[in-house]
Design a protein around this motif. Structure first.
Motif, short mmCIF file in Angstrom:
data_model
loop_
_atom_site.label_atom_id
_atom_site.label_comp_id
_atom_site.label_asym_id
_atom_site.label_seq_id
_atom_site.Cartn_x
_atom_site.Cartn_y
_atom_site.Cartn_z
N ALA A 1 0.83 -1.21 0.00
CA ALA A 1 0.00 0.00 0.00
C ALA A 1 0.86 1.26 0.00
N VAL A 2 1.94 1.24 0.77
CA VAL A 2 2.85 2.40 0.80
C VAL A 2 3.52 2.57 -0.57
N LEU A 3 4.00 1.48 -1.15
CA LEU A 3 4.62 1.57 -2.47
C LEU A 3 3.61 2.03 -3.54
N ALA A 4 2.38 1.56 -3.44
CA ALA A 4 1.34 1.97 -4.39
C ALA A 4 1.04 3.46 -4.24
N GLY A 5 1.01 3.95 -3.03
CA GLY A 5 0.78 5.38 -2.79
C GLY A 5 1.88 6.24 -3.38
N GLY B 1 1.51 6.09 -7.17
CA GLY B 1 0.35 6.89 -7.56
C GLY B 1 0.63 8.38 -7.49
N PHE B 2 1.37 8.80 -6.48
CA PHE B 2 1.74 10.21 -6.36
C PHE B 2 2.56 10.67 -7.56
N PHE B 3 3.56 9.87 -7.93
CA PHE B 3 4.40 10.23 -9.07
C PHE B 3 3.60 10.18 -10.38
N ALA B 4 2.70 9.21 -10.53
CA ALA B 4 1.88 9.13 -11.74
C ALA B 4 0.96 10.35 -11.84
N TYR B 5 0.35 10.74 -10.74
CA TYR B 5 -0.53 11.91 -10.72
C TYR B 5 0.23 13.17 -11.13
N ASN B 6 1.42 13.35 -10.58
CA ASN B 6 2.22 14.52 -10.93
C ASN B 6 2.63 14.50 -12.40
N GLU B 7 2.91 13.33 -12.92
CA GLU B 7 3.30 13.22 -14.33
C GLU B 7 2.13 13.58 -15.24
N PHE B 8 0.94 13.08 -14.93
CA PHE B 8 -0.24 13.42 -15.73
C PHE B 8 -0.56 14.91 -15.65
N ARG B 9 -0.42 15.47 -14.47
CA ARG B 9 -0.71 16.90 -14.31
C ARG B 9 0.26 17.77 -15.08
N SER B 10 1.52 17.36 -15.16
CA SER B 10 2.54 18.20 -15.79
C SER B 10 2.55 18.08 -17.31
N LYS B 11 2.00 17.02 -17.85
CA LYS B 11 2.02 16.81 -19.30
C LYS B 11 0.67 17.15 -19.90
#
Length: 144
Positions: free
Chosen positions: A97-101, A104-114
């Motif tokens: 769960a910690v690794l998934a979080g 997910g945080f890095f994926a969210y930031n990547e989608f937001r920045s592109k």
């Protein structure tokens, strides 16, 4: 000889008609570019989707087996305790769960920045806008 060169000014209706036709051609060209870019993207998706599905099934199976091995190792650390398997499962679940979080945080930031738009088409449209503005300034003597 052109109407412009013969000394006869063009009528407003002919100018509007020419502008309308040029605008139609302009929009049609840009839509064709967008359509072409989207078709290229979809062709790649059609190939990648089944391969991605197979990869997900295989990595899911691998993940479950790997998780079972880790749970067994953690449970063996609590050998003799009647709750050894419970502790092993909880500890591994919290780790995932910690690794998934984090992922997910890095994926969210990547989608937001592109930007998720066709980049070439947007770049061409920006260049067209700049060209139209510069043409309007030179033809009509207006300052931007």
């Amino acid at each position: 000889m052109n109407e412009e060169n013969s000394g006869n000014p063009r009528s407003l209706s002919s100018i509007v008609s020419d502008v309308r036709e040029e605008l139609k051609d302009f929009i049609n060209t840009r839509l064709q570019m967008l359509k072409s870019e989207l078709h290229e993207t979809l062709a790649g998706v059609r190939v990648a989707l089944p391969l991605g599905g197979l990869a997900l099934v295989l990595i899911g199976t691998s993940f479950l087996l790997f998780s079972a091995a880790i749970v067994t190792l953690v449970a063996s650390a609590f050998s003799g305790n009647p709750y050894a398997w419970f502790f092993g499962l909880i500890i591994v679940a919290v780790l995932w769960a910690v690794l998934a979080g984090i992922a997910g945080f890095f994926a969210y930031n990547e989608f937001r920045s592109k930007a998720m738009f066709p980049k070439r088409t947007v770049e061409v449209l920006k260049a067209d806008k700049n060209w139209i503005e510069s043409e309007a300034r030179t033809k009509y003597g207006r300052a931007a």
